[in-house]
Design a protein around this motif. Structure first.
Motif, PDB file in Angstrom:
ATOM      1  N   ILE A  66      28.751  65.684  36.964  1.00  0.00           N
ATOM      2  CA  ILE A  66      30.041  66.189  36.432  1.00  0.00           C
ATOM      3  C   ILE A  66      30.141  67.357  36.615  1.00  0.00           C
ATOM      4  CG2 ILE A  66      31.774  66.360  34.531  1.00  0.00           C
ATOM      5  CD1 ILE A  66      31.483  63.528  33.976  1.00  0.00           C
TER       6      ILE A  66
ATOM      7  N   LEU B  83      33.020  62.649  27.633  1.00  0.00           N
ATOM      8  CA  LEU B  83      33.829  63.918  27.531  1.00  0.00           C
ATOM      9  C   LEU B  83      34.943  63.815  26.943  1.00  0.00           C
ATOM     10  CD1 LEU B  83      32.373  65.444  30.611  1.00  0.00           C
ATOM     11  CD2 LEU B  83      31.896  66.154  28.612  1.00  0.00           C
TER      12      LEU B  83
ATOM     13  N   LEU C 124      33.044  70.564  35.526  1.00  0.00           N
ATOM     14  CA  LEU C 124      34.144  70.763  35.038  1.00  0.00           C
ATOM     15  C   LEU C 124      34.694  72.277  35.357  1.00  0.00           C
ATOM     16  CD1 LEU C 124      33.176  70.159  31.259  1.00  0.00           C
ATOM     17  CD2 LEU C 124      34.166  68.396  32.877  1.00  0.00           C
TER      18      LEU C 124
ATOM     19  N   GLU D 131      32.144  60.393  31.547  1.00  0.00           N
ATOM     20  CA  GLU D 131      33.775  61.206  31.493  1.00  0.00           C
ATOM     21  C   GLU D 131      34.141  60.556  30.065  1.00  0.00           C
ATOM     22  OE1 GLU D 131      37.448  61.206  34.460  1.00  0.00           O
ATOM     23  OE2 GLU D 131      36.233  59.121  34.080  1.00  0.00           O
TER      24      GLU D 131
ATOM     25  N   ILE E 299      37.923  67.615  36.129  1.00  0.00           N
ATOM     26  CA  ILE E 299      36.718  66.903  36.018  1.00  0.00           C
ATOM     27  C   ILE E 299      36.378  66.405  37.449  1.00  0.00           C
ATOM     28  CG2 ILE E 299      35.172  65.237  35.185  1.00  0.00           C
ATOM     29  CD1 ILE E 299      37.095  65.385  32.424  1.00  0.00           C
TER      30      ILE E 299
END
Length: 174
Positions: A5, A64, A7, A61, A78
Motif C-alpha cells: 500500500i 488502516l 498512502l 486496508e 490509498i
C-alpha cells in the motif's frame, strides 16, 4: 516483503504525510493486527507500507481504516500496489534517475530511508533488513557514481553513530 500500500496526500505537498510519532503509532497498530512488524517508509513522495506477501491489500486496508479517522481518510489516497512487486524499486529508480529531481531531492530520499530502516540497529526487524538490501541493490544498480558515494558515506555515518552510542552505553553502566 512487498510494498502493498502507498498512502499519498490528496493535496500536493512537499512534507511528510505523518510525523515520526504518528508513524510509530501506525507501525504499532499494524504490528498488533499482523503479529509481525511491517516496514513503513514515510517520505515526501508518500508513505510506503511493506508487508508479507501472504497479506492481502484488503486486509491491510481494513486495518488502516480502523486506525485513521474519517478526516484522515478524506485527506489521503490509498493505492493498491500489491500486484506490482517492483513498484518500490521503480519509484526509487525514478528518484535516482529523474532529471527533474535535484541532488537535494535524492539525498533527502536516501537519507530518510536509511534513518528509518537503520540496518545497524539491533531492534530493526528482519523484514526491514530485506527491504534495505533491495534498496541497496537498487542504488548500486541504478544510482550514479555520486549517489553510490553518498549512500556509502551515509552508511558509514550510521555505523559510526552505532559505535559511539555503544561506547556511551558502556560508560553509563560504570
Amino acid at each position: 516483503m512487498v510494498c502493498c500500500i502507498v498512502l499519498r496526500p490528496v493535496a500536493k505537498c512537499q512534507t511528510l504525510l505523518f510525523n515520526r510519532h504518528r508513524q510509530a503509532l501506525l507501525s504499532q497498530h499494524l504490528e498488533l493486527n499482523l503479529s509481525y512488524k511491517p516496514f513503513i517508509f514515510n517520505s515526501t513522495k508518500g508513505t510506503y507500507i511493506f508487508v508479507k506477501k501472504k497479506d492481502s491489500f484488503e486486509k491491510i486496508e481494513n486495518i488502516l481504516i480502523k486506525f485513521f479517522s474519517q478526516t484522515d481518510l478524506d485527506e489521503i489516497t490509498i493505492y493498491d500496489t500489491s500486484f506490482r512487486p517492483n513498484f518500490f524499486r521503480n519509484v526509487t529508480k525514478q528518484v535516482l534517475t529523474s532529471e527533474e529531481i535535484s541532488a537535494l531531492g535524492w539525498k533527502r530520499y536516501i537519507s530518510s530511508f536509511l534513518l528509518q530502516v537503520d540496518p545497524y540497529d539491533p531492534s530493526t526487524s528482519p523484514h526491514g533488513i530485506k527491504v534495505f538490501k533491495r534498496f541497496r541493490h537498487n542504488i548500486k544498480r541504478n544510482g550514479t557514481k555520486f549517489q553510490r558515494k553518498f549512500f556509502k558515506r551515509r552508511m558509514k555515518m550510521l555505523r559510526e553513530r552505532v559505535s559511539l552510542q555503544s561506547i556511551e552505553d558502556l560508560l553509563k553502566l560504570d
